[in-house]
Design a protein around this motif. Structure first.
Motif, PDB file in Angstrom:
ATOM      1  N   SER A 285      12.869 -31.602 -46.377  1.00 32.58           N
ATOM      2  CA  SER A 285      12.521 -30.822 -45.189  1.00 32.58           C
ATOM      3  C   SER A 285      13.669 -29.867 -44.919  1.00 32.58           C
ATOM      4  CB  SER A 285      12.298 -31.739 -43.978  1.00 32.58           C
ATOM      5  OG  SER A 285      11.384 -32.776 -44.287  1.00 32.58           O
ATOM      6  N   ILE A 286      13.359 -28.584 -44.853  1.00 33.44           N
ATOM      7  CA  ILE A 286      14.421 -27.588 -44.799  1.00 33.44           C
ATOM      8  C   ILE A 286      14.127 -26.536 -43.744  1.00 33.44           C
ATOM      9  CG2 ILE A 286      13.365 -26.225 -46.650  1.00 33.44           C
ATOM     10  CD1 ILE A 286      16.218 -25.525 -47.565  1.00 33.44           C
ATOM     11  N   VAL A 294       8.457 -27.883 -45.480  1.00 31.82           N
ATOM     12  CA  VAL A 294       8.499 -29.322 -45.754  1.00 31.82           C
ATOM     13  C   VAL A 294       7.721 -29.609 -47.026  1.00 31.82           C
ATOM     14  CG1 VAL A 294       8.776 -29.957 -43.327  1.00 31.82           C
ATOM     15  CG2 VAL A 294       6.477 -29.808 -44.299  1.00 31.82           C
ATOM     16  N   PHE A 295       8.206 -30.610 -47.772  1.00 26.09           N
ATOM     17  CA  PHE A 295       7.567 -31.084 -49.000  1.00 26.09           C
ATOM     18  C   PHE A 295       7.317 -32.578 -48.818  1.00 26.09           C
ATOM     19  CE2 PHE A 295      10.442 -27.610 -49.829  1.00 26.09           C
ATOM     20  CZ  PHE A 295       9.727 -26.749 -50.647  1.00 26.09           C
ATOM     21  N   ALA A 374      11.945 -40.859 -38.392  1.00 27.79           N
ATOM     22  CA  ALA A 374      12.345 -41.458 -39.673  1.00 27.79           C
ATOM     23  C   ALA A 374      13.081 -40.390 -40.501  1.00 27.79           C
ATOM     24  CB  ALA A 374      11.114 -41.987 -40.401  1.00 27.79           C
ATOM     25  N   PRO A 375      13.636 -40.742 -41.656  1.00 30.10           N
ATOM     26  CA  PRO A 375      14.373 -39.759 -42.467  1.00 30.10           C
ATOM     27  C   PRO A 375      13.541 -38.533 -42.835  1.00 30.10           C
ATOM     28  CG  PRO A 375      14.861 -41.971 -43.226  1.00 30.10           C
ATOM     29  CD  PRO A 375      13.777 -42.105 -42.201  1.00 30.10           C
ATOM     30  N   LEU A 376      14.224 -37.384 -42.911  1.00 28.66           N
ATOM     31  CA  LEU A 376      13.590 -36.121 -43.285  1.00 28.66           C
ATOM     32  C   LEU A 376      13.491 -35.945 -44.792  1.00 28.66           C
ATOM     33  CD1 LEU A 376      15.401 -33.648 -40.842  1.00 28.66           C
ATOM     34  CD2 LEU A 376      13.075 -34.525 -40.629  1.00 28.66           C
ATOM     35  N   HIS A 377      14.316 -36.673 -45.553  1.00 25.11           N
ATOM     36  CA  HIS A 377      14.415 -36.452 -46.993  1.00 25.11           C
ATOM     37  C   HIS A 377      14.366 -37.796 -47.720  1.00 25.11           C
ATOM     38  CE1 HIS A 377      16.123 -32.743 -45.335  1.00 25.11           C
ATOM     39  NE2 HIS A 377      17.075 -33.478 -44.798  1.00 25.11           N
ATOM     40  N   ASP A 378      14.033 -37.735 -48.987  1.00 25.24           N
ATOM     41  CA  ASP A 378      14.064 -38.907 -49.864  1.00 25.24           C
ATOM     42  C   ASP A 378      15.280 -38.783 -50.775  1.00 25.24           C
ATOM     43  OD1 ASP A 378      13.131 -40.108 -52.750  1.00 25.24           O
ATOM     44  OD2 ASP A 378      12.294 -41.272 -51.088  1.00 25.24           O
TER      45      ASP A 378
END
Length: 598
Positions: A285-286, A294-295, A374-378
């Protein structure tokens, strides 16, 4: 009479009217004029076209169509993400075949080398719902390995004709299928499991929410959604009532507005998906330039959907010191049994988590949200994405240096800490001489807390320390650099905060070895400046950014005032004045100064 396949400026106006992708109609970096002859049903027409080259793609457009360089970063990043996703997708399909005891097929699938520009029967099926000239789809076809088919859809017939022309010009008819349809209708017609897409790219002008319902139903299990939102004024809190109508959340005017915008969009995607027993996992997410991107991967699972409430929170913001407090909508409680030691129980938290008055400055609170907390990235995907960016094939991308710097900062972020504060705003609230960023980070690290930047702000402080610790550090700084006595007024936040003694003395002078992050040590391109004036999406009416744009403040100067004709002026003089006014250069950046004699 037969029509020639020419993309004219009328198509641009039509695209603007029908919410098409404005990113593909910008000012060119490399443009070459040429004359193209096209033939349809025996008729030949010749028109002056221009060639726009970006990456491996070359498209032909009319001279009134412009290329927006700001979106090249968007497309380059999307290519890197889809390339990484394609490799992950093939590995997952291979593992799935192995589980089904098809070892021969699994071995063959694992040994297949993915190549860009080559059709792979077991590859990605990508939909670009709002394609316009087809630039993005053409780049995807020529630069992403492991593609089966790309559907380049548009609602404008002229745009679809332009896509067909550009596909033939790039000789990739075997990968791209032009589609003349409404984006939502096309997605609703593709909800059967055998017709679903592996990846769907949504990049509309403004908000994407009207497309989300069809997208989450027409994406296959484990598929990738690539979604852009450009209505940052709405998401950043300028019009909270409009944001609630579009996204179902109330934004707050905070310095962390760009990250909050990401979390509002993610929460909107999640709630749309859970209506159909599906849930999402954000990969990246950028926040960049004038938009957010977002992806996310979409999966199916009723049990996972029940955890959705624990990933969403309301946000309380103090109206004085702007302290942020999150309260989740749901909580998960451990409930182990002999049969299932990992069993959990769903619950509702008690609250509110804040009092009627702020404990730091005695001001009231605003409440916003709900947002995705929750987290924006993996992290695993980020590591693989950075590996893709470092490969030789990615170095040909024009914006690769910025992509690498941004992803490095994102990987350094504290993914389990939602939102952030900014150093300049905190010192501004206390009317305090600004403390150095490395000094503040060192004090937090010496105290045993974690701290990082956010990619959305160069002065951001993302930390797991409570806000009371940050105020204590600034109180210690206040002892060394005291605030003027006349600043201490009754009822202002600095009086309530600075009159309290710090709970402990923090180590400000000694530099912590981890205070300076690796991305800063290596001088990576972390927070690039806007490279030119009028750096943005352009106006909806023109969907272009050109060299002769003027400031809106100058363009709209006295636009509602009626022109009065002085007495004695003839119609001829009035006509001459109008001609003179119309002939003024559009490159004038500021209005002329009108002087009067006293």
């Amino acid at each position: 009479m037969a029509r020639a396949i020419l993309f004219t400026c009328g198509a641009v106006r039509f695209a603007a009217k029908h919410r098409l992708d404005r990113n593909l109609l910008p000012l060119p970096v490399k443009i070459h004029s040429r004359t193209l002859t096209t033939m349809a049903e025996g008729d030949i027409k010749t028109g002056s076209l221009k060639t726009i080259r970006e990456g491996s793609a070359e498209i032909l457009v009319a001279e009134h169509v412009f290329y927006n360089p700001v979106q090249e970063f968007n497309r380059d990043l999307s290519i890197c993400v889809l390339t990484t996703f394609s490799r992950m997708y093939q590995r997952e399909k291979s593992a799935e075949r192995q589980r089904k005891n098809a070892s021969d097929d699994a071995t063959n699938g694992a040994d297949t080398k993915l190549e860009a520009g080559v059709k792979h029967e077991n590859g990605l099926r990508i939909l670009e719902a709002l394609s316009a000239t087809g630039l993005r789809s053409i780049r995807y076809a020529k630069e992403i390995p492991g593609v089966k088919e790309i559907i380049a859809n548009d609602l404008s017939k002229s745009a679809v004709e332009s896509i067909e022309q550009n596909v033939k010009h790039n000789q990739i008819e075997h990968l791209i299928t032009p589609s003349y349809n409404d984006a939502m209708t096309l997605m609703y017609m593709s909800t059967k499991p055998e017709q679903r897409f592996t990846a769907i790219d949504l990049d509309p002008y403004g908000h994407p929410t009207r497309f989300l319902d069809g997208a989450v139903q027409s994406i296959e299990d484990g598929g990738l959604l690539l979604i852009t939102a450009t209505d940052m004024a709405v998401l950043a809190g300028n019009t909270p009532e409009a944001c609630y109508v579009k996204y179902g959340s109330v934004p707050l005017k905070t310095k962390a507005c760009h990250e909050m915008a990401l979390r509002i969009l993610l929460r909107c995607i999640e709630t749309t998906a859970t209506r159909y027993g599906r849930y999402m996992i954000p990969l990246l997410s950028i926040s960049a330039d004038f938009y957010i991107r977002v992806f996310v991967r979409i999966y199916t699972g009723q049990y996972a959907c029940k955890k959705s409430s624990s990933k969403q929170s309301m946000v309380f913001q103090c109206t004085g010191c702007e302290a942020l407090t999150l309260q989740p909508l749901g909580i998960l409680k451990p409930n182990p049994t002999e049969a299932n030691p990992q069993q959990i129980k769903f619950g509702i938290p008690t609250g509110p988590f804040v009092g009627s008055r702020c404990e730091h400055c005695n001001h009231q609170h605003h409440m916003g949200g709900p947002i995705w907390s929750a987290p924006l990235h993996d992290e695993q995907f980020l590591a693989e994405l950075l590996h893709t960016v470092e490969q030789e094939d990615s170095k040909r991308l024009t914006t690769i240096r910025r992509i690498y710097g941004t992803l490095t900062v994102i990987r350094e972020e504290l993914h389990d800490v939602p939102l952030y504060y900014t150093l300049d705003r905190m010192c501004g609230i206390l009317k305090l001489e600004s403390i150095g960023m490395l000094k503040l980070r060192s004090a937090l690290l010496h105290a045993g807390f974690r701290v990082s930047y956010s990619h959305a702000s160069r002065t951001s402080i993302k930390t797991d320390a409570p806000i009371s610790v940050l105020w204590d550090i600034l109180r210690c700084w206040h002892r060394l650099h005291p605030v003027k006595a006349d600043r201490f007024l009754e009822g202002v936040p600095l009086t309530a905060i600075l009159r309290k003694e710090p709970a402990k003395v923090y180590n400000i002078d000694e530099m912590h070895p981890d205070a300076n992050p690796p991305s800063r040590k290596e001088s990576l391109s972390r927070f690039p400046e806007n490279p030119a004036a009028h750096w943005g999406p352009g106006t909806r009416a023109t969907q272009m950014v050109s060299d002769n744009k003027m400031l809106k403040s100058a363009q709209n100067q006295n636009k509602r005032k009626q022109k009065r004709t002085p007495k004695g002026d003839s119609a001829e003089e009035e006509s001459q004045n109008d001609v003179k006014a119309d002939s003024e250069s559009p490159e004038r950046k500021v209005p002329k100064t009108i002087t009067t004699d006293c």
